[in-house]
Design an enzyme around this catalytic site. Structure first.
Site, PDB file in Angstrom:
ATOM      1  N   ASP A  97      13.969 -32.317 -80.528  1.00  0.00           N
ATOM      2  CA  ASP A  97      12.918 -31.163 -80.418  1.00  0.00           C
ATOM      3  C   ASP A  97      12.687 -30.985 -78.984  1.00  0.00           C
ATOM      4  O   ASP A  97      12.088 -32.181 -78.385  1.00  0.00           O
ATOM      5  CB  ASP A  97      11.591 -31.471 -81.368  1.00  0.00           C
ATOM      6  CG  ASP A  97      11.161 -29.924 -81.886  1.00  0.00           C
ATOM      7  OD1 ASP A  97      10.774 -29.336 -81.101  1.00  0.00           O
ATOM      8  OD2 ASP A  97      10.870 -30.025 -83.256  1.00  0.00           O
ATOM      9  N   ASP A 199      10.765 -25.735 -78.819  1.00  0.00           N
ATOM     10  CA  ASP A 199       9.680 -25.474 -79.121  1.00  0.00           C
ATOM     11  C   ASP A 199       8.986 -24.163 -78.245  1.00  0.00           C
ATOM     12  O   ASP A 199       9.132 -24.358 -77.038  1.00  0.00           O
ATOM     13  CB  ASP A 199       8.548 -26.579 -78.750  1.00  0.00           C
ATOM     14  CG  ASP A 199       7.348 -26.551 -79.636  1.00  0.00           C
ATOM     15  OD1 ASP A 199       7.201 -26.389 -80.663  1.00  0.00           O
ATOM     16  OD2 ASP A 199       6.324 -26.514 -78.888  1.00  0.00           O
ATOM     17  N   GLU A 252      12.441 -21.875 -80.910  1.00  0.00           N
ATOM     18  CA  GLU A 252      11.447 -21.177 -81.605  1.00  0.00           C
ATOM     19  C   GLU A 252      10.726 -20.117 -80.982  1.00  0.00           C
ATOM     20  O   GLU A 252      10.156 -20.600 -79.926  1.00  0.00           O
ATOM     21  CB  GLU A 252      10.468 -22.475 -82.326  1.00  0.00           C
ATOM     22  CG  GLU A 252       9.285 -21.908 -82.941  1.00  0.00           C
ATOM     23  CD  GLU A 252       7.960 -22.437 -82.905  1.00  0.00           C
ATOM     24  OE1 GLU A 252       7.265 -22.637 -83.895  1.00  0.00           O
ATOM     25  OE2 GLU A 252       7.859 -23.172 -81.710  1.00  0.00           O
ATOM     26  N   HIS A 321       8.082 -27.426 -90.723  1.00  0.00           N
ATOM     27  CA  HIS A 321       6.722 -28.497 -90.482  1.00  0.00           C
ATOM     28  C   HIS A 321       5.495 -27.725 -90.325  1.00  0.00           C
ATOM     29  O   HIS A 321       4.180 -28.329 -90.367  1.00  0.00           O
ATOM     30  CB  HIS A 321       6.892 -29.533 -89.633  1.00  0.00           C
ATOM     31  CG  HIS A 321       7.035 -28.829 -88.126  1.00  0.00           C
ATOM     32  ND1 HIS A 321       7.934 -28.179 -87.734  1.00  0.00           N
ATOM     33  CD2 HIS A 321       6.079 -29.219 -87.146  1.00  0.00           C
ATOM     34  CE1 HIS A 321       7.580 -27.687 -86.578  1.00  0.00           C
ATOM     35  NE2 HIS A 321       6.641 -28.406 -86.023  1.00  0.00           N
ATOM     36  N   ASP A 322       5.334 -26.395 -90.151  1.00  0.00           N
ATOM     37  CA  ASP A 322       4.278 -25.660 -89.785  1.00  0.00           C
ATOM     38  C   ASP A 322       3.906 -24.702 -90.945  1.00  0.00           C
ATOM     39  O   ASP A 322       2.842 -24.099 -90.838  1.00  0.00           O
ATOM     40  CB  ASP A 322       4.484 -24.739 -88.404  1.00  0.00           C
ATOM     41  CG  ASP A 322       4.448 -25.338 -87.196  1.00  0.00           C
ATOM     42  OD1 ASP A 322       4.134 -26.641 -87.055  1.00  0.00           O
ATOM     43  OD2 ASP A 322       5.271 -25.165 -86.485  1.00  0.00           O
TER      44      ASP A 322
HETATM   45  O1  ISL Z   1       2.649 -19.146 -87.003  1.00  0.00           O
HETATM   46  C1  ISL Z   1       3.197 -19.635 -86.038  1.00  0.00           C
HETATM   47  C2  ISL Z   1       4.253 -18.756 -85.241  1.00  0.00           C
HETATM   48  O2  ISL Z   1       3.954 -17.492 -85.808  1.00  0.00           O
HETATM   49  C3  ISL Z   1       2.867 -20.852 -85.416  1.00  0.00           C
HETATM   50  O3  ISL Z   1       2.820 -21.917 -86.593  1.00  0.00           O
HETATM   51  C4  ISL Z   1       3.776 -21.462 -84.558  1.00  0.00           C
HETATM   52  O4  ISL Z   1       5.085 -21.551 -84.912  1.00  0.00           O
HETATM   53  C5  ISL Z   1       3.112 -22.502 -83.760  1.00  0.00           C
HETATM   54  O5  ISL Z   1       2.100 -22.450 -83.415  1.00  0.00           O
HETATM   55  C6  ISL Z   1       4.151 -22.836 -82.676  1.00  0.00           C
HETATM   56  O6  ISL Z   1       4.561 -24.308 -83.063  1.00  0.00           O
HETATM   57  C7  ISL Z   1       5.319 -25.149 -82.472  1.00  0.00           C
HETATM   58  O7  ISL Z   1       4.356 -25.550 -81.303  1.00  0.00           O
HETATM   59  C8  ISL Z   1       3.157 -26.104 -81.447  1.00  0.00           C
HETATM   60  C9  ISL Z   1       3.502 -27.494 -82.538  1.00  0.00           C
HETATM   61  O8  ISL Z   1       2.011 -27.875 -82.949  1.00  0.00           O
HETATM   62  C10 ISL Z   1       3.970 -26.869 -83.901  1.00  0.00           C
HETATM   63  O9  ISL Z   1       4.278 -27.964 -84.813  1.00  0.00           O
HETATM   64  C11 ISL Z   1       5.388 -26.354 -83.243  1.00  0.00           C
HETATM   65  O10 ISL Z   1       6.533 -26.091 -84.345  1.00  0.00           O
HETATM   66  C12 ISL Z   1       2.738 -26.944 -80.237  1.00  0.00           C
HETATM   67  O11 ISL Z   1       3.992 -27.603 -79.636  1.00  0.00           O
END
Ligand code: ISL
Ligand code: CA
Length: 542
Positions: A97, A199, A252, A321-322
């Site tokens: 990541d 990310d 992402e 994981h989100d």
């Molecule tokens: O809903 C979302 C996007 O539409 C969010 O969940 C988004 O994916 C997120 O806020 C961004 O996530 C990533 O970066 C964050 C971390 O907390 C997440 O776990 C990661 O996946 C900050 O690094």
């Protein structure tokens, strides 16, 4: 697109919650090593490892304090090297990541910046406030204020953090930041990792720091989503780093449209290999993701078809994981857990794109069974609670929102056995286990010839050997209230996938006639049964 990874089956591991080898209640690298045979059996080609770098854990590792060190609670660099080589022996690659929108405020760069070192101050986004006011009106992803005082209050300086205040955003205007990150990427690629999940990669370059147009959430986002500056950085990273390795990137990318995704992934532009889009993950929400509404299958079908037809190559996923667990979200709270999990797995493999799965999805893990905010660790949930409280929203209502949307729903420890602590740890798990582990666990599922894992393996193996599912074009052929069907077509041949997003029988549309190759139910049936999935070989083409 690196063709070596286009058809990989990718499995995401959230290390903290996967397997604990030493009884401290926290999953770790040696725990992962002990499960590599299991992953090989599933037919996993690539592991996406959520962050294992040194971190104070404000956001469970997405706040990185040292990009080249392993978080001590996860193990050592020697453990990591062993993981890489043991995975390699089993034909499994690992992607890391790459979190480069921000670092931790405990990263040496930020510490030096705070100590007044100008070089490192320029690594971050530090702006002057105006007449006691913040530098601009932007919003924050974690329901917080994105500006935090920097250094001596007299100077009226603030640093930008689009996420937690322990995650200061990096300044991508600074070429030194670019070189540092290239160096980090090479460090891991030289070890032999197969690439990166990047990310929030489409927000790293901010066009301007002017006020944004006022909106419900994330005011200011039009100034940083998929900017030209971001495209340039991605092109450079590809040219200077990625192209020298057999590796791939998956971005992402938040709030992207198919047009933006096309620009980020078009092979001739040389930026990312593929991206995670979110529209289908937003089919049960109003406005922001913390306001869940009743799930309407039609909205999911619409989003899937839109992306399948407007973008040549997707990442296919229903969990990470989100996000809350897919079986809870999309199959009536998991009432039809087994059939529902299989249907979503079948669907994920049949869509056009690279399939991604999240740990526990292969056994139909459901949302956590949290009873109050005290049991939740996720910083986002706690911030949402604070924000909602400040808006005067009463506690039962706040809890109802958080319970459904908390990211901890996906982060409960992996359920391996029916024994103590689900076989995850011999100690006390860092996050409350879902008590359903006594029946929902890997051991039990493996012992069931009709289990979810058996189904996962079957569809995975089928897809790997079937050119139509791998390369065929996508065409929607039916989208009813609960029934979704599409064709995959290649050189005049086709396959049909159909799903019934309902706990009730549904009439089978005429367009799905043919011979069933794979299904999550035994025996033939004229109607589609609750959450039935079928992969069909149509008799004749029209
Ligand atoms: O809903 C979302 C996007 O539409 C969010 O969940 C988004 O994916 C997120 O806020 C961004 O996530 C990533 O970066 C964050 C971390 O907390 C997440 O776990 C990661 O996946 C900050 O690094
Ligand atoms: Ca441990």
């Amino acid at each position: 697109m690196n063709p070596n990874y286009k058809h990989a089956t990718v499995y995401q591991i959230y290390p903290r919650s996967f397997c604990d080898s030493n009884g401290d209640g926290i999953g770790d690298i040696r725990g992962i090593i002990s499960k590599l045979d299991y992953l090989r059996e599933l037919g996993v080609d690539v592991i996406w490892l959520s962050p294992v770098y040194k971190s104070p854990n404000d956001d469970n590792g997405y706040d990185i304090a040292d990009y080249k060190a392993i978080q001590p609670e996860f193990g050592t660099m020697a453990d990591f090297d062993e993981l890489l080589s043991e995975a390699g022996k089993r034909g499994i690659k690992i992607i890391m990541d790459l979190v480069i929108n921000h670092t931790s405020d405990e990263h040496e760069w930020f510490i030096r910046a705070k100590a007044g070192d100008e070089k490192y101050k320029n690594y971050y986004i530090i702006k002057k406030g105006k007449d006691g006011k913040l530098p601009n009106n932007w919003g924050n992803f974690f329901a917080d204020c994105p500006w935090e005082p920097f250094g001596d209050p007299k100077n009226e300086e603030y640093y930008l953090h689009l996420f937690s205040k322990k995650q200061p955003d990096l300044n991508w205007y600074n070429p030194e930041v670019y070189s540092e990150i290239c160096d980090v990427m090479r460090f891991w690629l030289d070890k032999g990792v197969a690439g990166f999940r990047c990310d929030v990669i489409n927000i790293i370059y901010k066009n301007t720091f002017a006020d944004g147009k006022k909106q419900l959430a994330l005011t200011g986002k039009e100034h940083y989503i998929s900017t030209e500056g971001c495209h340039n950085i991605l092109k450079n990273l590809r040219r200077d780093v990625m192209d020298k390795y057999d590796a791939f990137t998956v971005g992402e990318t938040v709030m992207v449209t198919p047009d933006m995704a096309r620009d980020l992934t078009a092979p001739e532009r040389g930026e990312l290999d593929m991206v995670f889009a979110f529209e289908h993950m937003e089919c049960d929400q109003i406005g922001v993701k913390w306001f869940k509404t009743k799930f309407r299958p039609r909205r999911l079908m619409k989003a899937l078809t839109k992306w399948q037809t407007q973008l040549d190559w997707n990442t296919c996923y229903f969990e990470n994981h989100d996000q809350p667990r897919s079986v809870t979200r999309f199959t009536e709270g998991g009432k039809y857990r087994k059939a529902g999990s299989k249907m979503l797995i079948g669907l994920n493999f049949c869509l056009r794109g690279t399939p991604y799965f999240y740990q526990g999805q292969e056994i139909g893990m459901t949302n956590g069974a949290f009873e109050s905010l005290d049991e939740i660790m996720d910083i986002e949930s706690h911030n949402v609670d604070k924000m909602a409280r400040s808006l005067g929203i009463i506690q039962p209502f706040r809890w109802n929102l958080i319970k459904k949307t908390s990211r901890d729903n996906a982060r409960t420890p992996m359920q391996w056995t029916a024994g103590a602590n689900a076989g995850f740890t011999s100690g006390t798990p860092w996050l409350k286990l879902n008590p359903n582990y006594t029946s929902v666990n890997v051991d039990a599922d493996l012992a069931d010839p009709d289990g979810i894992i058996a189904f996962f393996k079957k569809v995975n193996a089928f897809k790997k050997s079937n050119e139509i599912l791998k390369e065929g074009k996508f065409r929607e052929i039916y989208a009813g209230r609960t029934v979704y069907a599409f064709r995959r077509e290649l050189c005049g041949e086709s396959l049909i996938a159909v799903c019934n997003f309902s706990g009730k029988d549904a009439k089978a549309p005429k367009v799905i006639e043919g011979r069933t190759l794979i299904s999550n139910y035994e025996g033939e049936s004229a109607v589609l049964r609750p959450y039935e999935f079928r992969l069909i070989s149509p008799g004749k083409e029209e």
